[in-house]
Scaffold this motif. Structure first.
Motif, PDB file in Angstrom:
ATOM      1  N   THR A 131     -56.732 -15.236 -55.067  1.00  0.00           N
ATOM      2  CA  THR A 131     -56.283 -16.176 -54.044  1.00  0.00           C
ATOM      3  C   THR A 131     -55.375 -17.238 -54.659  1.00  0.00           C
ATOM      4  N   PHE A 132     -55.769 -17.749 -55.817  1.00  0.00           N
ATOM      5  CA  PHE A 132     -54.940 -18.756 -56.494  1.00  0.00           C
ATOM      6  C   PHE A 132     -53.617 -18.156 -56.961  1.00  0.00           C
ATOM      7  N   VAL A 133     -53.680 -16.906 -57.423  1.00  0.00           N
ATOM      8  CA  VAL A 133     -52.455 -16.247 -57.895  1.00  0.00           C
ATOM      9  C   VAL A 133     -51.466 -16.101 -56.731  1.00  0.00           C
ATOM     10  N   ILE A 134     -51.962 -15.643 -55.586  1.00  0.00           N
ATOM     11  CA  ILE A 134     -51.081 -15.457 -54.426  1.00  0.00           C
ATOM     12  C   ILE A 134     -50.544 -16.807 -53.951  1.00  0.00           C
ATOM     13  N   GLY A 135     -51.436 -17.798 -53.847  1.00  0.00           N
ATOM     14  CA  GLY A 135     -51.003 -19.133 -53.435  1.00  0.00           C
ATOM     15  C   GLY A 135     -49.986 -19.703 -54.409  1.00  0.00           C
ATOM     16  N   GLY A 136     -50.216 -19.487 -55.696  1.00  0.00           N
ATOM     17  CA  GLY A 136     -49.308 -19.994 -56.722  1.00  0.00           C
ATOM     18  C   GLY A 136     -47.936 -19.352 -56.622  1.00  0.00           C
ATOM     19  N   MET A 137     -47.915 -18.025 -56.373  1.00  0.00           N
ATOM     20  CA  MET A 137     -46.630 -17.341 -56.250  1.00  0.00           C
ATOM     21  C   MET A 137     -45.815 -17.917 -55.090  1.00  0.00           C
ATOM     22  N   MET A 138     -46.491 -18.138 -53.954  1.00  0.00           N
ATOM     23  CA  MET A 138     -45.754 -18.637 -52.792  1.00  0.00           C
ATOM     24  C   MET A 138     -45.276 -20.068 -53.035  1.00  0.00           C
ATOM     25  N   GLY A 139     -46.123 -20.892 -53.669  1.00  0.00           N
ATOM     26  CA  GLY A 139     -45.757 -22.276 -53.931  1.00  0.00           C
ATOM     27  C   GLY A 139     -44.577 -22.370 -54.887  1.00  0.00           C
ATOM     28  N   ALA A 140     -44.620 -21.579 -55.967  1.00  0.00           N
ATOM     29  CA  ALA A 140     -43.552 -21.638 -56.971  1.00  0.00           C
ATOM     30  C   ALA A 140     -42.240 -21.132 -56.381  1.00  0.00           C
ATOM     31  N   ALA A 141     -42.314 -20.087 -55.547  1.00  0.00           N
ATOM     32  CA  ALA A 141     -41.101 -19.565 -54.911  1.00  0.00           C
ATOM     33  C   ALA A 141     -40.483 -20.659 -54.039  1.00  0.00           C
ATOM     34  N   ALA A 142     -41.333 -21.351 -53.261  1.00  0.00           N
ATOM     35  CA  ALA A 142     -40.831 -22.431 -52.409  1.00  0.00           C
ATOM     36  C   ALA A 142     -40.151 -23.490 -53.270  1.00  0.00           C
ATOM     37  N   GLY A 143     -40.755 -23.821 -54.421  1.00  0.00           N
ATOM     38  CA  GLY A 143     -40.209 -24.855 -55.301  1.00  0.00           C
ATOM     39  C   GLY A 143     -38.806 -24.532 -55.768  1.00  0.00           C
ATOM     40  N   ILE A 144     -38.592 -23.334 -56.290  1.00  0.00           N
ATOM     41  CA  ILE A 144     -37.261 -23.031 -56.828  1.00  0.00           C
ATOM     42  C   ILE A 144     -36.244 -22.872 -55.699  1.00  0.00           C
ATOM     43  N   LEU A 145     -36.665 -22.307 -54.567  1.00  0.00           N
ATOM     44  CA  LEU A 145     -35.710 -22.134 -53.465  1.00  0.00           C
ATOM     45  C   LEU A 145     -35.217 -23.488 -52.972  1.00  0.00           C
ATOM     46  N   VAL A 146     -36.152 -24.427 -52.776  1.00  0.00           N
ATOM     47  CA  VAL A 146     -35.750 -25.755 -52.310  1.00  0.00           C
ATOM     48  C   VAL A 146     -34.917 -26.461 -53.378  1.00  0.00           C
ATOM     49  N   GLY A 147     -35.315 -26.272 -54.655  1.00  0.00           N
ATOM     50  CA  GLY A 147     -34.569 -26.888 -55.752  1.00  0.00           C
ATOM     51  C   GLY A 147     -33.116 -26.438 -55.766  1.00  0.00           C
ATOM     52  N   LEU A 148     -32.897 -25.137 -55.569  1.00  0.00           N
ATOM     53  CA  LEU A 148     -31.533 -24.611 -55.605  1.00  0.00           C
ATOM     54  C   LEU A 148     -30.775 -24.943 -54.314  1.00  0.00           C
ATOM     55  N   TYR A 149     -31.511 -25.151 -53.238  1.00  0.00           N
ATOM     56  CA  TYR A 149     -30.895 -25.458 -51.942  1.00  0.00           C
ATOM     57  C   TYR A 149     -30.319 -26.874 -51.962  1.00  0.00           C
ATOM     58  N   TYR A 150     -31.129 -27.830 -52.434  1.00  0.00           N
ATOM     59  CA  TYR A 150     -30.662 -29.219 -52.468  1.00  0.00           C
ATOM     60  C   TYR A 150     -30.051 -29.595 -53.812  1.00  0.00           C
TER      61      TYR A 150
END
Lengths: 304, 251
Positions: free
Chosen positions: A205-224
């Motif tokens: 559960t933590f692995v799946i949650g972590g994957m989604m959180g980290a993906a969101a982080g880099i996508l937003v980072g590259l967006y802004y």
């Protein structure tokens, strides 16, 4: 005819909402299996962004590789977080310890501690200022759709998030791991006695949650184009609001509320200054807690 | 050794209280054994010692040659011991089908890859096992309902279905008749008999004496943590120690 400006804001809001949704899923999954809030979830988002930035500056890989790398880092971060902040408080598996609120809620503090340490460590390593993102990795090339102008990032974020949501849905309904996660959320003891390894399920559960959180982080980072050590805090709060609005343990609820939140914020900046746009989320939280204490989509939680 | 389940000098202390006190007994393959005793006799504790929920203070439990002491419940379940709970532990927010799938998956893991290849043999075996268990318990027609929407009696059968999908060698039922009315209990008795007739070894922990006496071929009686009788129903019924434990003695 609707002013194209509003359509544009809706598109932006949708992609913003999708990133909140990715974060909110991590919260919701973890709340489901452990009944606690993971305060370090925002840092997984930050770590995903920073690790990917390091990779970008070091080897300049193709964009897809950056996303895959962020997913791997997220998985690792989720795993480590569980081992460091949550596992030590689950040493005993007898019924009294499982039901002990003190044992569970101690993880509120341990996850908060891990979150502070992680943020400070990143600040020591990289400094507290914003990091420059190489120009060619920014996902903000404009696309003209008739009168509406959106950027590539809107499509990329929407596409990747949608893929991840579909993947999650498949995982939760069709696979052994997903059924185990749902079973443990429903009744950990019952799950244990039909042969499910609860410990491993919690890690997953933590692995799946972590994957989604980290993906969101880099996508937003590259967006802004904005990556800094405290960047995970605000999305963490927004995702938390989406989870509460959605009824704490409902994944579709959290996703829908996250998108509502993203849309309302981006429409709100039309009428109020962007500094106040964050108030929308807090306003939603207060209204939800007063008028819908079970959340908008929360089924009445049953204790068997 | 053809030993199925053996319990040797099993003891469990909770602080100063000895809940299970030096109990030695065995269950042979194919038997239908009842475990009875007055309130607080240690039935549930003994049961928890077998299924791994509570660790032994001393003594040994062996199942088909494997020592169960200190083994985690999920490992024990995978060895082929299925159980149900007195206060039900179904998964309320999952469908009946998914509830039973968890049982089938638990002892027969499937990877994400297997699920993708929908024609995969393993996926087929699992859904076959789920439908078998659902049909056996007459729950197939509510397969897509949420477990939370089932009646109390149906949820009991759902728990049994989930255990059956594990394809256990040994099934332990913890007070299955609790909360059922007379006709439901009668129906349950017939169901347990039919499971036994199919060759399943069953241990029944029960308060309802009528059910135990009518169904079981052998009965173990506990009182204050000690085994006081272990025989066929007629012998147990006539045993003065059992009568004393249940009715008390005149001073």
């Amino acid at each position: 005819m609707i002013d194209p400006y509003y359509l544009q804001q809706l598109v932006i809001g949708l992609s913003l909402g999708m990133t909140y949704a990715l974060m909110a899923i991590g919260f919701t999954l973890i709340f489901g299996v452990l009944n606690v809030v993971n305060f370090a979830h925002g840092e997984v988002y930050t770590i995903g962004a920073f690790a990917s930035l390091v990779l970008i500056t070091a080897v300049a890989p193709p964009f897809v590789a950056v996303v895959v790398f962020a997913l791997a880092i997220g998985a690792l971060a989720g795993f480590s977080l569980e081992r460091i902040a949550f596992k030590p408080f689950r040493r005993f598996t007898d019924e009294a310890s499982l039901k002990s609120r003190a044992m569970r809620e101690a993880t509120l503090l341990s996850s908060l501690a891990v979150s502070i340490i992680a943020r400070e460590a990143i600040e020591l390593l990289f400094g507290s200022q914003q990091q420059a993102v190489p120009f060619e990795y920014l996902i903000n090339q404009p696309i003209h759709l008739g009168p509406v102008i959106i950027v590539t990032g809107d499509l990329i974020i929407f596409g990747i998030s949608a893929l991840m949501l579909i993947g999650l849905q498949f995982l939760l309904t069709r696979t052994h791991v997903g059924l185990s996660i749902r079973a443990v959320s429903n009744n950990p003891l019952g799950a244990r006695y039909v042969g499910i390894n609860v410990d491993r399920t919690i890690i997953m559960t933590f692995v799946i949650g972590g994957m989604m959180g980290a993906a969101a982080g880099i996508l937003v980072g590259l967006y802004y184009g904005v990556i800094f050590p405290a960047m995970g805090f605000i999305p963490g709060v927004k995702a938390f609001v989406a989870m509460v609005m959605g009824g704490l343990s409902s994944i579709p609820g959290a996703v829908i509320c996250a998108i509502i939140l993203g849309l309302s914020e981006s429409v709100a900046v039309t009428f109020i200054s962007s500094g106040w746009a964050d108030m929308v989320a807090y306003g939603f939280l207060i209204v939800t807690l007063i008028f819908f204490p079970q959340g908008l989509f929360g089924a009445r939680r049953e204790r068997v | 050794m053809s030993d199925f389940l053996t319990i040797q000098n099993a003891t469990r202390r909770f602080g100063g209280l000895v809940a299970v006190d030096d109990v030695t007994t065995r269950v042979d393959h194919g038997q239908l054994v009842g475990l009875i005793g007055p309130n607080g006799a240690g039935k549930t504790t003994l049961f928890n010692l077998i299924s791994g929920f509570t660790p032994l203070s001393s003594g040994d439990v062996h199942f088909k040659g494997t020592r169960l002491n200190g083994m985690k419940p999920n490992r024990i379940a995978r060895l082929g011991i299925g159980r149900t709970f007195q206060n039900l532990r179904v998964f309320p927010n999952m469908t009946v089908f998914d509830n039973v799938s968890v049982g089938a998956f638990g002892t027969h893991p499937q990877s994400a890859l297997d699920a993708l290849r929908s024609g995969s043999k393993r996926a087929e075996t699992i859904s076959e096992r789920v439908w078998q268990a659902l049909e056996r318990t007459e729950l197939a027609y509510v397969a897509t309902d949420l477990a939370a929407n089932l009646s109390y009696g149906k949820r009991k059968y759902l728990e049994i279905a989930r255990a059956l999908a594990m394809q256990p060698d040994f099934l332990i039922l913890d007070e299955p008749a609790a909360g059922l009315n007379d006709s439901e209990t009668l129906e349950l008795a017939n169901f347990i008999r039919s499971l036994h007739a199919d060759g399943l070894t069953i241990m029944l922990v029960e308060h309802d004496m009528g059910l135990v006496m009518s169904v079981c071929e052998r009965i173990v009686v506990l009182a204050s943590g000690k085994k006081i009788a272990d025989a066929d129903p007629d012998t147990v019924r006539a045993d003065p120690a059992v009568l004393e434990a249940y009715l008390g003695t005149d001073e």
